[in-house]
Scaffold this motif. Structure first.
Motif, mmCIF file in Angstrom:
data_model
loop_
_atom_site.group_PDB
_atom_site.id
_atom_site.type_symbol
_atom_site.label_atom_id
_atom_site.label_comp_id
_atom_site.label_asym_id
_atom_site.label_seq_id
_atom_site.Cartn_x
_atom_site.Cartn_y
_atom_site.Cartn_z
ATOM 1 N N GLY A 44 0.802 -1.211 0.000
ATOM 2 C CA GLY A 44 0.000 0.000 0.000
ATOM 3 C C GLY A 44 0.834 1.260 0.000
ATOM 4 O O GLY A 44 2.065 1.219 -0.051
ATOM 5 N N LYS A 45 0.152 2.388 0.083
ATOM 6 C CA LYS A 45 0.803 3.694 0.028
ATOM 7 C C LYS A 45 1.310 4.126 1.408
ATOM 8 O O LYS A 45 1.016 3.507 2.423
ATOM 9 N N TYR A 46 2.023 5.260 1.379
ATOM 10 C CA TYR A 46 2.461 5.972 2.579
ATOM 11 C C TYR A 46 3.387 5.167 3.480
ATOM 12 O O TYR A 46 3.322 5.230 4.694
ATOM 13 N N LYS A 47 4.286 4.411 2.827
ATOM 14 C CA LYS A 47 5.303 3.719 3.613
ATOM 15 C C LYS A 47 6.244 4.752 4.225
ATOM 16 O O LYS A 47 6.567 5.760 3.583
ATOM 17 N N PRO A 48 6.705 4.550 5.458
ATOM 18 C CA PRO A 48 7.581 5.545 6.090
ATOM 19 C C PRO A 48 8.877 5.720 5.331
ATOM 20 O O PRO A 48 9.492 4.748 4.878
#
Length: 237
Positions: free
Chosen positions: A229-233
């Motif tokens: 998914g999106k918004y990996k740190p």
């Protein structure tokens, strides 16, 4: 991990072990059996004399009603989800997955305790069963009720809310845990001590090492980085 936190962990472990042994070691479970018997028969007699009470109790112990407890926990979690950023929501997803894995593992470990006993509705021959009184296929008996797995899941949820969302979240989660643990006890599917001793002692020992050390954070952070998914740190949006 500092000395103060280690001392708290050891104290929680001592409390958990002492709680379990106070029930396990005495013959016929000592004073705990009197408490269990009193709690069970108080509700059991009221269930037999009030059809309305028996009907409500049967509904609360119907398998499908477990979805209501999941909904209550989900709504609390969702209330924090709505306030968070997309990056924070990704981390909340990681916390949720970690929580589920923890609950499964602790539940399995709890059933390794050298205890196996039937619920009070099976132990006492004169017991009324809410499923027989109402005709509703409610959960009102168990051949192996210790520790209370349903109660344990609810307590684990409350502890995770305390660790990652603070005291206010914990207070609400604790109310949810009590409210949704009670129906199983009231119907006699569990003894009072299945939750108050069994579930609680396992959580005190197991979760203290998991949530008060870097262990849970390590799993959460790994999931945060590696779940799809999106918004990996550390990565651009």
């Amino acid at each position: 991990m500092n000395a103060k936190r280690l001392a708290i962990i050891l104290l929680l472990n001592l409390l958990g072990v002492a709680l379990f042994l106070s029930w396990f070691l005495p013959g016929n479970h000592g004073a705990w059996f009197s408490i269990d018997k009193t709690v069970f028969f108080w509700f059991n007699q009221h269930m037999a004399t009030s059809h309305t009470f028996a009907f409500l109790l049967a509904i609360a112990n119907y398998r499908g009603f477990d979805a209501v407890s999941l909904l209550a926990m989900g709504l609390l979690y969702w209330s924090y989800w709505l306030r968070d950023t997309p990056e924070g929501r990704r981390r909340m997803l990681a916390i949720g997955v970690c929580m589920l894995l923890t609950a499964v593992v602790l539940n399995q470990l709890g059933h390794l305790l050298p205890v196996q006993h039937s619920s009070p509705t099976l132990f006492f021959k004169q017991a009324y069963r809410v499923s027989e009184l109402t005709g509703i296929p409610a959960k009102d008996a168990s051949k192996d009720s210790f520790p209370g797995d349903h109660g344990m899941m609810l307590i684990i949820f409350a502890c995770f809310m305390l660790r990652y969302f603070g005291k206010k979240a914990f207070s609400i989660a604790l109310v949810i845990a009590v409210l949704f643990s009670l129906p199983r006890i009231m119907a006699g599917a569990h003894w009072f001590t299945d939750v108050a001793v069994g579930s609680l002692s396992v959580v005190l020992v197991g979760l203290s090492w998991w949530l008060m050390t870097p262990a849970s954070d390590a799993v959460v952070n790994w999931l945060w980085r590696n779940l799809p998914g999106k918004y990996k740190p550390g990565l651009p949006r």
